[in-house]
Design a protein around this motif. Structure first.
Motif, mmCIF file in Angstrom:
data_model
loop_
_atom_site.group_PDB
_atom_site.id
_atom_site.type_symbol
_atom_site.label_atom_id
_atom_site.label_comp_id
_atom_site.label_asym_id
_atom_site.label_seq_id
_atom_site.Cartn_x
_atom_site.Cartn_y
_atom_site.Cartn_z
ATOM 1 N N ILE A 114 -1.570 15.356 -7.768
ATOM 2 C CA ILE A 114 -2.320 14.919 -7.187
ATOM 3 C C ILE A 114 -2.454 15.356 -5.685
ATOM 4 O O ILE A 114 -1.306 15.235 -4.878
ATOM 5 N N PRO A 115 -3.151 16.816 -4.891
ATOM 6 C CA PRO A 115 -3.353 17.077 -3.240
ATOM 7 C C PRO A 115 -2.641 14.884 -2.554
ATOM 8 O O PRO A 115 -3.591 14.301 -3.016
ATOM 9 N N VAL A 116 -2.467 15.235 -1.316
ATOM 10 C CA VAL A 116 -1.928 14.017 -1.265
ATOM 11 C C VAL A 116 -3.397 13.494 -0.391
ATOM 12 O O VAL A 116 -3.637 12.464 -0.788
ATOM 13 N N SER A 117 -3.893 13.911 0.097
ATOM 14 C CA SER A 117 -5.150 13.859 0.394
ATOM 15 C C SER A 117 -6.158 13.141 -0.242
ATOM 16 O O SER A 117 -6.783 11.999 -0.701
ATOM 17 N N SER A 118 -6.201 13.486 -1.825
ATOM 18 C CA SER A 118 -6.639 12.710 -3.069
ATOM 19 C C SER A 118 -6.334 11.463 -3.491
ATOM 20 O O SER A 118 -6.797 10.541 -3.699
ATOM 21 N N ALA A 119 -4.090 11.653 -3.282
ATOM 22 C CA ALA A 119 -3.643 10.178 -4.023
ATOM 23 C C ALA A 119 -4.366 9.259 -2.631
ATOM 24 O O ALA A 119 -4.426 8.170 -2.964
ATOM 25 N N LEU A 120 -4.563 9.585 -1.519
ATOM 26 C CA LEU A 120 -4.869 8.643 -0.407
ATOM 27 C C LEU A 120 -5.828 7.992 -0.897
ATOM 28 O O LEU A 120 -6.576 7.059 -0.954
ATOM 29 N N LEU A 121 -6.770 9.246 -1.134
ATOM 30 C CA LEU A 121 -8.073 7.996 -1.108
ATOM 31 C C LEU A 121 -8.536 7.352 -2.197
ATOM 32 O O LEU A 121 -8.962 6.375 -2.781
ATOM 33 N N GLU A 122 -7.288 8.356 -3.758
ATOM 34 C CA GLU A 122 -7.868 7.496 -4.658
ATOM 35 C C GLU A 122 -7.028 5.684 -4.775
ATOM 36 O O GLU A 122 -8.149 4.875 -4.774
ATOM 37 N N THR A 123 -5.681 5.492 -3.491
ATOM 38 C CA THR A 123 -5.995 4.085 -3.467
ATOM 39 C C THR A 123 -6.241 3.723 -2.376
ATOM 40 O O THR A 123 -6.798 2.194 -2.421
ATOM 41 N N ARG A 124 -7.143 4.170 -1.450
ATOM 42 C CA ARG A 124 -7.800 3.220 -0.815
ATOM 43 C C ARG A 124 -8.858 2.567 -1.615
ATOM 44 O O ARG A 124 -9.218 1.720 -1.912
ATOM 45 N N LYS A 125 -9.524 3.766 -2.685
ATOM 46 C CA LYS A 125 -10.255 3.051 -3.409
ATOM 47 C C LYS A 125 -10.139 1.915 -4.588
ATOM 48 O O LYS A 125 -10.560 1.341 -4.390
ATOM 49 N N ARG A 126 -8.982 2.136 -4.948
ATOM 50 C CA ARG A 126 -8.382 1.059 -5.435
ATOM 51 C C ARG A 126 -8.478 -0.260 -5.539
ATOM 52 O O ARG A 126 -8.322 -1.165 -5.695
ATOM 53 N N TYR A 127 -7.467 -0.431 -4.048
ATOM 54 C CA TYR A 127 -8.010 -1.414 -3.181
ATOM 55 C C TYR A 127 -9.182 -2.106 -2.678
ATOM 56 O O TYR A 127 -8.862 -3.432 -2.507
ATOM 57 N N VAL A 128 -9.583 -1.124 -2.772
ATOM 58 C CA VAL A 128 -11.184 -1.836 -2.312
ATOM 59 C C VAL A 128 -12.066 -2.234 -3.930
ATOM 60 O O VAL A 128 -12.321 -3.566 -3.179
ATOM 61 N N HIS A 129 -11.402 -1.941 -4.362
ATOM 62 C CA HIS A 129 -12.762 -1.703 -5.448
ATOM 63 C C HIS A 129 -11.755 -3.111 -6.544
ATOM 64 O O HIS A 129 -12.317 -4.471 -7.340
ATOM 65 N N PHE A 146 0.500 -1.479 -0.006
ATOM 66 C CA PHE A 146 -0.493 0.270 0.076
ATOM 67 C C PHE A 146 0.774 0.648 0.239
ATOM 68 O O PHE A 146 0.032 2.282 -0.451
ATOM 69 N N GLY A 147 2.165 1.478 0.824
ATOM 70 C CA GLY A 147 3.006 2.560 1.421
ATOM 71 C C GLY A 147 3.019 2.790 -0.427
ATOM 72 O O GLY A 147 3.213 4.091 -1.031
ATOM 73 N N THR A 148 3.945 1.852 -1.065
ATOM 74 C CA THR A 148 4.216 2.096 -2.309
ATOM 75 C C THR A 148 3.498 2.568 -3.752
ATOM 76 O O THR A 148 3.497 3.774 -4.268
ATOM 77 N N SER A 149 2.039 2.186 -3.517
ATOM 78 C CA SER A 149 1.238 2.300 -4.826
ATOM 79 C C SER A 149 0.785 3.757 -4.232
ATOM 80 O O SER A 149 0.228 4.671 -4.948
ATOM 81 N N LEU A 150 0.646 3.939 -2.876
ATOM 82 C CA LEU A 150 -0.149 5.364 -3.030
ATOM 83 C C LEU A 150 1.265 6.771 -2.584
ATOM 84 O O LEU A 150 0.724 7.826 -3.464
ATOM 85 N N LEU A 151 2.528 6.496 -2.479
ATOM 86 C CA LEU A 151 3.322 6.893 -3.123
ATOM 87 C C LEU A 151 4.377 7.882 -4.396
ATOM 88 O O LEU A 151 3.448 8.294 -5.198
ATOM 89 N N ARG A 152 3.582 6.574 -4.804
ATOM 90 C CA ARG A 152 2.845 6.331 -6.461
ATOM 91 C C ARG A 152 1.681 6.942 -7.266
ATOM 92 O O ARG A 152 2.521 7.739 -8.444
ATOM 93 N N SER A 153 1.372 7.359 -6.470
ATOM 94 C CA SER A 153 -0.058 7.825 -6.802
ATOM 95 C C SER A 153 0.154 9.501 -6.285
ATOM 96 O O SER A 153 0.353 10.930 -7.641
ATOM 97 N N MET A 154 0.880 10.006 -5.667
ATOM 98 C CA MET A 154 1.084 11.301 -5.014
ATOM 99 C C MET A 154 2.235 11.497 -5.923
ATOM 100 O O MET A 154 1.901 12.950 -6.597
ATOM 101 N N VAL A 155 2.924 10.866 -6.616
ATOM 102 C CA VAL A 155 3.769 11.809 -7.649
ATOM 103 C C VAL A 155 3.509 12.317 -8.575
ATOM 104 O O VAL A 155 4.011 12.661 -9.136
ATOM 105 N N THR A 156 2.017 11.946 -9.152
ATOM 106 C CA THR A 156 1.667 12.475 -10.146
ATOM 107 C C THR A 156 1.083 13.850 -10.143
ATOM 108 O O THR A 156 -0.098 13.906 -10.433
#
Length: 778
Positions: free
Chosen positions: A740-755, A728-738
């Motif tokens: 987007i705000p960190v809070s948005s990156a965390l929301l997207e990563t959470r949703k991707r894992y659950v879906h 999860f940590g690696t995926s979150l950092l991968r989203s963060m380098v795009t």
């Protein structure tokens, strides 16, 4: 409780033990000697009880018998409770003595033996009766009662003790009444009464130069001196009256650090000084001076705030003093800025900076250690219209304060139980354990993706959902207006289709807000962490805006990890930490990684040495909240000793919140320990966040790093298993380098894992900081 009390209690216990031994001897082998021993032990018990009774009476009334002893520093309530317990214990001794007497008289005893036994028992009865009578009198004297007017002698003593405060007569009466009702347990109330009246000591900030006929209008780009001190009100002080009251905690310290934050100043925006506290003849302090140069171009509307943070030498925040100011060019007619107790427009913890992303809803949550309270502030105009004023009091039109249905004690106990239950569910399921931590026996290959079955997802979602529904009902179910307002939030959709941006400002309370879920079956669409973008600000004492984009170039980046030695069972944490360190450069493209900090010393050294240029901090390790002091360790122990949560760098190497707070005092005045580049911090370890259930009040890792200048912190609220944390940590950092705000990156990563992976454990991660904080790789 001192030696005489302890000694008398010990004597009673000792002779009671002797009596029991003599009784057993007499029952097994009755003789003249056993009877004498029994009688002697009973008599000794009587003497011991008598001594104890006398000590107690002397303690309550030192003048008795003309003997000087220090009086117990206890309130009437404590005296009442102790007296009642004393009577109960003495009654128990009487019962035991009566049993001994009854058993002894049933034996065949000589007249002499009977005399000794009866006499000893009567002695015990007499002494316990005397002691019980004395304790009962104390209880009656200590019983709560309404105090209509302090006695005249109290007036004389009070006037003599506080004459130098020059308080009006009605204030003295109020102080005496409060002290008489509550005793020393309510000294804080007495201190507040004193400080709330004219003539009491207050915070002063004298600024020079200022515009003519003003106290708080600064001159643009002029060298300015600020004199800060505690004492009688200065006629030229710039501190508003409502912000000037001195916290009672100040009097508990001899020396205090004062940190001045000036976000609109040229040069150093943080300066630190020291004041020494004196209580006689009145509360006052020494002076500490700060030199600033205000620049109106660094403000949005030519106004700002000087923030004075008063901290103890151990780094604990004692008080914050806010001084609103204006900045004008020399020669222009100035106007005084009116202080306000409404949310400050220039404080990062109360409002977003100009041109920032618009927040749809701000939730303010606080606790005094007992009651949990909420306020709602809808800033989205459509949402505000739908609220229809439910967030405000209909009579005064002021913000309505809602009280939660649970107390903080109930809440913390429930969260602790739920955290333990979640860990037990995973630990007892071999399939779940292999997916999240690898095979506990080491017999199978660790999977690279923490994907779960739908059944496993349901087990975890139900458990987290139980916590979320408890929080939801407790926070929002107290009143009809609050229920309706939150119902409106649940149904509201933004016109642009984006998720609601909810900012949560917390004080003295920590909750896993992403767990919140309406009542009903738990599902991904119900959790706030899967449908809203949540930003938590746990540091209301941190002033100024959180910076937005972090333009990451060549670093440096500090990476802290656990080091497992030979025989350490945490080899997986060590190896996955090494993998994540390698991924930062090879997969994600980060430059400037410093050597791995895999020990307590290396980690603290790198934090200290890279204060001026640190851009990111990533930690992959165990984090615990129940660490005990290791033999030979130099750090403060946790638990009752107040060390707070801890990052583990080895079996016996811990960095606690207390350790980090001490960094504030490791730099020489007037310097302040701060990260000048405002780094992003990712704490990927068990329970590194604010809602960790053994966190000590506001003393948490997110709050501490934000106070050091971090623009954002990602942390966890419960145990996170090693394999999942790495993935999860690696995926979150991968989203963060795009970008987007960190809070948005965390929301997207959470949703991707659950879906995609049926894995809801992204809910264990929380983002703390600013709404615009983001990462831009150069």
């Amino acid at each position: 409780m001192t030696v005489d009390i302890i000694g008398s209690v010990a004597a009673v216990l000792a002779v009671c033990g002797l009596g029991i031994g003599a009784l057993r001897w007499h029952v097994r082998r009755p003789s003249r000697w056993s009877t004498g021993g029994l009688a002697a032990s009973v008599a000794a018990a009587g003497v011991a009880v008598g001594v104890f009774a006398i000590v107690v009476l002397l303690r309550y009334d030192p003048d008795l018998l003309g003997i000087e002893l220090p009086r117990w520093p206890s309130s009437p309530q404590v005296q009442l409770h102790f007296s009642l317990w004393t009577v109960a214990i003495l009654a128990l001794i009487d019962i035991v003595t009566g049993l001994i007497l009854a058993i002894a008289l049933r034996r065949r005893l000589s007249r002499t033996e009977k005399v000794f036994t009866v006499a000893g028992s009567i002695g015990v009865f007499a002494l316990t009766a005397l002691a019980s009578g004395g304790a009962t009198l104390v209880a009656l004297r200590s019983a709560p009662r309404e105090l209509t007017k302090p006695p005249e002698v109290g007036w004389a003593q009070a006037s003599g003790e506080v004459a130098n405060l020059e308080l009006p007569l009605d204030t003295v009466q109020e102080i005496v009444a409060a002290s008489a009702r509550e005793g020393e347990e309510d000294l804080a109330q007495t201190a507040e009464i004193v400080s709330s009246h004219e003539g009491a000591s207050i915070y002063n900030a004298v600024i020079s130069p200022v515009a003519p006929s003003t106290q708080n209008v600064l001159l643009d780009k002029q060298d300015t001196q600020v004199d800060f001190f505690i004492g009688q009100a200065s006629p030229v002080s710039a501190v508003p009256q409502e912000n000037a009251k001195v916290s009672p905690e100040v009097t508990l310290n001899k020396d205090l650090d004062v940190t001045l934050t000036c976000s609109f100043c040229l040069g150093s925006r943080l300066q630190r000084g020291t004041i020494s506290i004196q209580s006689n003849p009145v509360l006052h302090s020494s002076h500490t001076n700060f030199n600033i140069k205000p620049d109106k171009t660094l403000t949005s509307d030519d106004t700002g705030h000087l923030i004075f943070q008063v901290t103890s030498k151990s780094g604990i925040l004692v008080d914050s003093v806010v001084v609103p100011v204006a900045i004008q060019s020399p020669g222009v007619t100035g106007q005084s800025i009116v202080a306000t107790t409404t949310p400050f427009t220039a404080l990062g913890t109360y409002a977003s900076p100009p041109n920032s992303r618009p927040v749809d809803l701000t939730i303010y949550c606080s606790s005094d250690g007992q009651v949990v309270q909420l306020r709602l502030d809808p800033t989205n105009e459509q949402l505000k219209t739908l609220f229809g004023g439910r967030e405000r009091d209909s009579g005064t039109n002021q913000e309505r304060v809602f009280t939660a249905r649970f107390t903080w004690a109930d809440l913390s106990g429930r969260l602790r139980e739920d955290q333990t239950q979640l860990g037990a569910i995973i630990d007892q399921d071999p399939v779940l354990q292999r997916a999240l931590t690898g095979d506990p026996t080491g017999a199978t290959v660790i999977p690279q993706i923490t994907k779960l079955s739908t059944d496993q997802e349901r087990i975890l979602m139900d458990q987290v959902g139980n916590t979320g529904k408890y929080l939801y009902a407790g926070l929002f179910g107290a009143t009809k207006e609050l229920q309706e307002a939150i119902g409106i939030v649940e149904k509201f959709k933004r016109s642009d289709g984006k998720p609601l941006l909810i900012r949560i400002v917390t004080e003295s309370i920590s909750l896993p807000w992403q767990f919140l879920h309406p009542l009903g079956p738990a599902n991904a669409d119900g959790f706030w962490g899967f449908k809203y973008e949540l930003v938590v600000d746990p540091a209301p004492d941190k002033k100024g805006y959180y910076p937005a984009d972090l333009h990451y170039g060549n670093g440096p980046l500090i990476f802290g990890k656990y080091h497992a030695g030979v025989g350490d069972l945490n080899q997986l944490v060590d190896s996955k930490g090494q993998t994540e360190y390698a991924n930062l450069s090879s997969t994600l493209g980060f430059k400037g990684l410093l050597p791995v900090a895999d020990s307590r010393k290396l980690f603290l050294d790198e934090l200290t040495n890279h204060r001026p240029d640190l851009q990111m901090l990533v930690v992959f390790t165990h984090a615990r909240n129940d660490v005990t002091q290791q033999p030979g360790a130099t750090d403060v122990a946790l638990g009752q000793s107040g060390g707070g949560p801890a990052l583990a760098f080895g079996p016996t190497e811990f960095v606690t919140v207390n350790t980090l707070e001490n960094l504030q005092t490791s730099v020489a005045l007037p310097a302040v320990f701060e990260f000048a580049q405002h780094p992003l911090v990712v704490l990927n370890g068990c329970t590194t966040g604010s809602a960790s259930f053994f966190a000590i009040g506001n003393r948490t890792f997110p709050r501490t790093f934000l106070s050091f200048g971090a623009r954002g912190v990602v942390a966890t609220e419960a145990p996170v298993w090693a394999l999942f944390a790495d993935d999860f940590g690696t995926s979150l950092l991968r989203s963060m380098v795009t970008k987007i705000p960190v809070s948005s990156a965390l929301l997207e990563t959470r949703k991707r894992y659950v879906h995609d992976s049926n894995n809801p454990l992204g809910l264990l991660y929380t983002y703390y900081g600013g709404v615009d904080s983001s990462l831009v790789l150069q």
